[in-house]
Design an enzyme around this catalytic site. Structure first.
Site, PDB file in Angstrom:
ATOM      1  CB  CYS A 129      -7.367  10.563   8.571  1.00  0.00           C
ATOM      2  SG  CYS A 129      -6.242  11.889   9.061  1.00  0.00           S
TER       3      CYS A 129
ATOM      4  CD  GLU B 249      -5.308   4.413  12.268  1.00  0.00           C
ATOM      5  OE1 GLU B 249      -5.763   4.285  13.433  1.00  0.00           O
ATOM      6  OE2 GLU B 249      -5.860   5.090  11.389  1.00  0.00           O
TER       7      GLU B 249
END
Length: 272
Positions: free
Chosen positions: A2, A114
């Protein structure tokens, strides 16, 4: 992993969702659609409250700095590198193990970003080598539109260069726990284009805890590492979806709801 996420929910909604008993309106944060390391973020945690009638832990909504600084660190310079902790080894790593047994939190998010990389790039990344520039960004968010509760740890660090009464004498920092990315099909995934599973985008993902684990995870009275590790099982598959978003999110200076716009197709060619 993350490395960037979005959090736009107002504090009143978070207080209601997480059953928060204490929140200081002076700590209100503006909606942030491009949260990067070292930014200030909301965290739900439980600690004793001097103003509370009960001596036990009180659930609070606090603001922390993303990028954990261990209490024993001499300087905070490594914070930007400690934004994630692997769920599989967090109980044994010196930087995290004390926080794991006593200072756990939830980091509310709309979802996380992402970047899809080709197979060759991913192989280099998994070996810890520098990879080529990131490709198409995707936004991963709960299918039902609920708040994503990412498991986290927090820590206190004292800046010894400042006097005790200085407002920045104490830092409160946090990290996001990550786990192996799901390989099960994403809801609505198409065979002809785009990733078919989170693992197609990146081998790791933030560990989002379902609501039935929140109480146990936040309770600082739970200190048994084995019991805590049981809570780190991946969430049930099929609870999130992923869609391509504008590449403007790749620049941390860009911020706004337009970064969450769902594109019909990736802006940049990505190899699958």
């Amino acid at each position: 992993m993350c490395g960037r996420y979005a959090a736009s929910r107002n504090p009143a909604e978070l207080v209601d969702t997480f059953g928060v008993a204490r929140w200081d309106p002076e700590e209100t944060l503006a909606p942030d659609y491009n949260i990067a390391p070292t930014k200030t973020v909301y965290a739900v945690l439980e600690r004793p409250d001097k103003e509370a009638e009960s001596p036990g832990p009180v659930r609070q909504l606090r603001t922390l700095r993303w990028g954990l600084v261990p209490s024993w660190a001499k300087t905070p310079e490594g914070a930007a590198r400690m934004i994630n902790a692997r769920a599989e080894t967090v109980h044994e790593k010196p930087a995290y193990r004390r926080a794991f047994t006593s200072r756990r939190c939830l980091l509310p998010a709309d979802g996380y970003y992402e970047w899809m990389t080709a197979a060759a790039e991913r192989e280099l990344e998994e070996k810890g080598r520098k990879k080529r520039p990131r490709k198409q960004p995707y936004f991963v968010t709960p299918v039902d539109g609920s708040v994503m509760a990412m498991a986290g740890l927090y820590e206190f660090w004292r800046d010894r260069t400042l006097p005790d009464d200085h407002p920045q004498a104490w830092w409160v920092t946090c990290t996001v726990l990550t786990t192996e990315a799901e390989s099960t099909p994403l809801p609505g995934a198409r065979r002809e284009a785009g990733p078919r599973a989170l693992a197609d985008i990146h081998p790791r993902m933030p560990l989002a805890l379902p609501a039935d684990r929140w109480d146990a995870w936040l309770d600082p009275r739970t200190t048994d590492p084995d019991r805590l590790r049981e809570l780190l099982a991946p969430p049930p598959p099929g609870t999130v979806r992923a869609y391509p978003v504008p590449t403007e999110v790749s620049n941390v200076r860009n911020n706004g709801p337009e970064l969450l716009k769902e594109l019909d197709a990736p802006e940049e060619e990505t190899l699958f």
